[in-house]
Structures are given as C-alpha cells and as structure tokens.
Design an enzyme around this catalytic site. Structure first.
Site, PDB file in Angstrom:
ATOM      1  N   GLY A  12      35.452   3.322   8.893  1.00  0.00           N
ATOM      2  CA  GLY A  12      35.087   2.127   8.141  1.00  0.00           C
ATOM      3  C   GLY A  12      34.810   0.883   8.961  1.00  0.00           C
ATOM      4  O   GLY A  12      34.219   0.929  10.047  1.00  0.00           O
ATOM      5  N   TYR A 144      46.615  -4.431  -5.476  1.00  0.00           N
ATOM      6  CA  TYR A 144      45.762  -4.574  -4.287  1.00  0.00           C
ATOM      7  C   TYR A 144      45.344  -6.040  -4.139  1.00  0.00           C
ATOM      8  O   TYR A 144      45.438  -6.619  -3.053  1.00  0.00           O
ATOM      9  CB  TYR A 144      44.533  -3.671  -4.407  1.00  0.00           C
ATOM     10  CG  TYR A 144      43.530  -3.878  -3.289  1.00  0.00           C
ATOM     11  CD1 TYR A 144      43.814  -3.471  -1.993  1.00  0.00           C
ATOM     12  CD2 TYR A 144      42.297  -4.496  -3.537  1.00  0.00           C
ATOM     13  CE1 TYR A 144      42.903  -3.675  -0.956  1.00  0.00           C
ATOM     14  CE2 TYR A 144      41.380  -4.701  -2.518  1.00  0.00           C
ATOM     15  CZ  TYR A 144      41.689  -4.287  -1.228  1.00  0.00           C
ATOM     16  OH  TYR A 144      40.789  -4.492  -0.213  1.00  0.00           O
ATOM     17  N   GLY A 175      33.066  -8.280   0.393  1.00  0.00           N
ATOM     18  CA  GLY A 175      32.764  -7.703  -0.916  1.00  0.00           C
ATOM     19  C   GLY A 175      32.817  -6.193  -0.757  1.00  0.00           C
ATOM     20  O   GLY A 175      33.571  -5.670   0.068  1.00  0.00           O
TER      21      GLY A 175
HETATM   22  N1  NAP Z   1      35.090  -1.426   2.060  1.00  0.00           N
HETATM   23  C1  NAP Z   1      35.274  -2.361   1.149  1.00  0.00           C
HETATM   24  O1  NAP Z   1      34.588  -2.397   0.117  1.00  0.00           O
HETATM   25  C2  NAP Z   1      36.320  -3.422   1.372  1.00  0.00           C
HETATM   26  C3  NAP Z   1      36.247  -4.573   0.574  1.00  0.00           C
HETATM   27  C4  NAP Z   1      37.176  -5.578   0.750  1.00  0.00           C
HETATM   28  C5  NAP Z   1      38.159  -5.437   1.709  1.00  0.00           C
HETATM   29  N2  NAP Z   1      38.210  -4.304   2.467  1.00  0.00           N
HETATM   30  C6  NAP Z   1      39.284  -4.209   3.453  1.00  0.00           C
HETATM   31  O2  NAP Z   1      38.750  -3.849   4.703  1.00  0.00           O
HETATM   32  C7  NAP Z   1      39.733  -3.160   5.468  1.00  0.00           C
HETATM   33  C8  NAP Z   1      39.109  -1.895   6.038  1.00  0.00           C
HETATM   34  O3  NAP Z   1      38.775  -1.024   4.961  1.00  0.00           O
HETATM   35  P1  NAP Z   1      37.547  -0.009   5.053  1.00  0.00           P
HETATM   36  O4  NAP Z   1      36.571  -0.398   4.042  1.00  0.00           O
HETATM   37  O5  NAP Z   1      37.129   0.150   6.443  1.00  0.00           O
HETATM   38  O6  NAP Z   1      38.278   1.310   4.507  1.00  0.00           O
HETATM   39  P2  NAP Z   1      38.389   2.788   5.142  1.00  0.00           P
HETATM   40  O7  NAP Z   1      37.053   3.289   5.535  1.00  0.00           O
HETATM   41  O8  NAP Z   1      39.174   3.540   4.131  1.00  0.00           O
HETATM   42  O9  NAP Z   1      39.258   2.582   6.475  1.00  0.00           O
HETATM   43  C9  NAP Z   1      40.597   2.180   6.362  1.00  0.00           C
HETATM   44  C10 NAP Z   1      41.238   2.111   7.730  1.00  0.00           C
HETATM   45  O10 NAP Z   1      42.615   1.690   7.566  1.00  0.00           O
HETATM   46  C11 NAP Z   1      43.461   2.653   8.190  1.00  0.00           C
HETATM   47  N3  NAP Z   1      44.742   2.818   7.503  1.00  0.00           N
HETATM   48  C12 NAP Z   1      44.960   3.029   6.192  1.00  0.00           C
HETATM   49  N4  NAP Z   1      46.268   3.199   5.956  1.00  0.00           N
HETATM   50  C13 NAP Z   1      46.889   3.092   7.165  1.00  0.00           C
HETATM   51  C14 NAP Z   1      48.245   3.181   7.602  1.00  0.00           C
HETATM   52  N5  NAP Z   1      49.251   3.479   6.765  1.00  0.00           N
HETATM   53  N6  NAP Z   1      48.524   3.033   8.912  1.00  0.00           N
HETATM   54  C15 NAP Z   1      47.532   2.803   9.807  1.00  0.00           C
HETATM   55  N7  NAP Z   1      46.219   2.703   9.459  1.00  0.00           N
HETATM   56  C16 NAP Z   1      45.924   2.846   8.150  1.00  0.00           C
HETATM   57  C17 NAP Z   1      42.679   3.957   8.113  1.00  0.00           C
HETATM   58  O11 NAP Z   1      43.206   4.889   9.038  1.00  0.00           O
HETATM   59  P3  NAP Z   1      43.203   6.494   8.707  1.00  0.00           P
HETATM   60  O12 NAP Z   1      41.856   6.999   9.136  1.00  0.00           O
HETATM   61  O13 NAP Z   1      44.317   7.023   9.530  1.00  0.00           O
HETATM   62  O14 NAP Z   1      43.432   6.630   7.241  1.00  0.00           O
HETATM   63  C18 NAP Z   1      41.264   3.465   8.418  1.00  0.00           C
HETATM   64  O15 NAP Z   1      41.096   3.298   9.809  1.00  0.00           O
HETATM   65  C19 NAP Z   1      40.911  -2.920   4.541  1.00  0.00           C
HETATM   66  O16 NAP Z   1      41.921  -3.871   4.788  1.00  0.00           O
HETATM   67  C20 NAP Z   1      40.311  -3.134   3.159  1.00  0.00           C
HETATM   68  O17 NAP Z   1      41.269  -3.557   2.224  1.00  0.00           O
HETATM   69  C21 NAP Z   1      37.315  -3.297   2.327  1.00  0.00           C
END
Ligand code: NAP
Length: 275
Positions: A12, A144, A175
């Site tokens: 991600g 969340y 977003g």
């Molecule tokens: N994508 C969106 O639409 C969006 C929107 C708003 C905010 N965000 C925020 O952006 C950030 C990144 O999300 P993303 O979109 O990249 O999601 P993602 O593709 O699901 O990636 C999530 C990342 O967080 C890591 N992670 C989750 N649980 C963990 C834990 N217990 N310990 C260590 N690492 C952990 C995952 O590692 P693993 O591979 O080991 O699971 C992965 O590297 C998050 O904080 C999310 O809330 C995302």
C-alpha cells in the site's frame, strides 16, 4: 538525501512511499510484520525491521534499532494501520483494543521512543497518516474514525510541543486510495449488522463497491508526500485526493454553519461580565 523511518512498507501507501524515496537515493528504514518487502533499493538504501505493532513491548526497541542504523532520521512516518467496519454497538472490546493498539497507541509509542533522539538532532519531521475519516467520519466505521481523529488531535498538539526543538509534525489525511485497505487482507468487520442495515449497512455497501476502484493512486500519494517533506514550510495538515478535499470542505461548511446557528447558546454559558 533523507533518511526515513516508515511503518508498514510491505504494501500500500507505505510501500509506494518507500519505493519513491529509495528511487531518489534516500535511505529507508521500514517496518514489516513478516518476510521481506518486494522493494528495489536501487540507488537508495533499505533496512527492514520486523515488528508487529500490536506488540507494545517491541515498539521502542524497533525505534532504537532504526536510530542505530542511521546517523539521523529526517522523516518518521506512522503509516501502518487498518480499518474496521461495523456499527459501534456491535464492536467487541477485543476489536476496539486491537484497532487502537495499531492505529493510535503504536504511533504514540513510536513518537515517544523517537523524540529524545529527534530532539538531540534538532531537526526532523513526523508524519502521521490519518484519514479523511478522522475529520469527516462516515456512519460505517466509527471506531476507525475515532482512531484517526485521535491521531489528528495528537499531531496538532505535538506540532506545538516540538516546534521549539526545530521539529515538525504533519497529519496527512488521505481519501480513498487503491491499496489493500478495503480488501479482506487488511480490512476487519464486526459481526452482526441486521439492525443497522439502513445506516451502517448502506455505508459498508458503498465501500465494498469502491474496493479496487478507489480514485487515489498510491504512487501519486508518495510523490505528494515527497513534496511535503521537501517543502521549507510544510503544513500541519495535508489532504490527499479530490474526494478528501470535497469531504473536508463539506464538513467545514457544516461545522461553521452549526457554530453560527448555535452561537447565542454557546455564548450564554459564560459568567456575566462584571467590570
Ligand atoms: N487506502 C486508503 O483508502 C486509506 C485512506 C485513508 C487512510 N489510510 C491509511 O493509510 C495507512 C496505510 O494504509 P494502506 O492503504 O496502505 O493499507 P494496506 O495496503 O492495507 O497496508 C497497510 C499496511 O499496514 C501494515 N499493518 C497493518 N497492521 C499492522 C500491524 N499490526 N503491525 C504492523 N504493521 C501493520 C500492513 O502490514 P502487513 O502487510 O503485515 O499487513 C501494511 O504494510 C493506514 O494508516 C490507513 O489507515 C488509507
């Protein structure tokens, strides 16, 4: 050239950011839960630290290991996190506690462990990846949203506390971005829902329909974050994505409108002025 500490570089946004930083020759110290991330270090330098952010005792040692690997850390990014869908009434204590552990307590523990070294450096930028859900919550992911609001509040106070040390903090609120965030690999769901079909169910259906079609491009988010950290005067808040912009503006309009309509009641609670 900068040195980064980024949580969650396996997938991600964290992975895209790590890749973009490495591609320009920066050093990335990134955390993963297990295995090695599929990243090309290229002209940059990559160090991987395994840590599961639900393991509170492992967090400070992971931060200290990061500082051992680099002369200094310029940008610390609390990125790792996940979503929980469902009605507040239906979330269990275990769901609630795990979500806050990863999305709030871990970033806090990381910041606390890093601050002594950052203060000694006299420079550094802390980025907390929050969410538009933390500023304009929808009715399908209350817990969340609460985690991301907590991180927004924390960042705003933190920025004021650390400014005298030459340190900066920014809350980056994306977003919807096309990562694994809405996939079953990342997203969690509380059980139940029949009573909340109308409010929560509708919101969840909308998110499910969006999975894989989100407007946001993670590589563009990474490019925007590079611009942010390279800016001489970075903002306290940065929205990412036109959907986040729209939701933030609508929310601010609603808040200002409500403040205005209730201003007389708000003012009525002061003691009478006695000069
Ligand atoms: N994508 C969106 O639409 C969006 C929107 C708003 C905010 N965000 C925020 O952006 C950030 C990144 O999300 P993303 O979109 O990249 O999601 P993602 O593709 O699901 O990636 C999530 C990342 O967080 C890591 N992670 C989750 N649980 C963990 C834990 N217990 N310990 C260590 N690492 C952990 C995952 O590692 P693993 O591979 O080991 O699971 C992965 O590297 C998050 O904080 C999310 O809330 C995302």
């Amino acid at each position: 050239m900068k040195t980064w500490f980024i949580t969650g570089i396996s997938r991600g946004l964290g992975k895209a950011l790590a890749q973009a930083a490495l591609a320009r020759g920066d050093t990335v110290i990134g955390t993963v839960r297990e295995g090695a991330p599929a990243l090309e270090a290229g002209i940059g330098k990559l160090h991987v630290i395994p840590v599961d952010l639900t393991d509170r005792a492992a967090i400070a040692p992971a931060v200290h290991t990061a500082f051992d690997k680099a002369a200094q850390i310029d940008v610390l990014v609390n990125n790792a996190g996940y979503g929980l869908l469902g009605a507040l009434e239906e979330a269990t204590d275990a769901e609630f506690e795990r979500l806050f552990a990863v999305n709030v307590f871990a970033p806090f523990a990381i910041i606390r462990a890093a601050l002594p070294a950052l203060r000694r450096q006299g420079r550094g930028h802390i980025l907390n990846i929050t969410s538009i859900a933390g500023r304009a919550p929808a009715g399908s992911s209350g817990l969340y949203s609460a985690t991301k609001s907590a991180l927004e509040g924390l960042t705003q106070s933190l920025a004021q506390e650390i400014a005298p040390f030459g340190l900066k903090a920014t809350a980056v609120a994306p977003g919807a971005f096309r990562t694994d965030f809405l996939s079953e690999h990342s997203l969690r769901r509380s059980q139940g829902g029949a009573q909340y079909a109308q409010s929560v169910g509708t919101g969840i259906a909308r998110l499910d329909a969006m999975a894989g079609r989100q407007l946001g491009d993670p590589d563009q988010a990474a490019a925007a974050i590079l611009k942010l950290v390279d800016a001489p005067n970075p903002p306290l808040h940065l929205l990412l994505g036109s959907d986040a912009l729209r939701r933030a503006r609508e929310k601010l309009d609603t808040v200002i409108d409500e403040i205005d309509r209730w201003e007389a009641v708000t003012r009525s609670t002061d003691f009478a002025q006695v000069d």
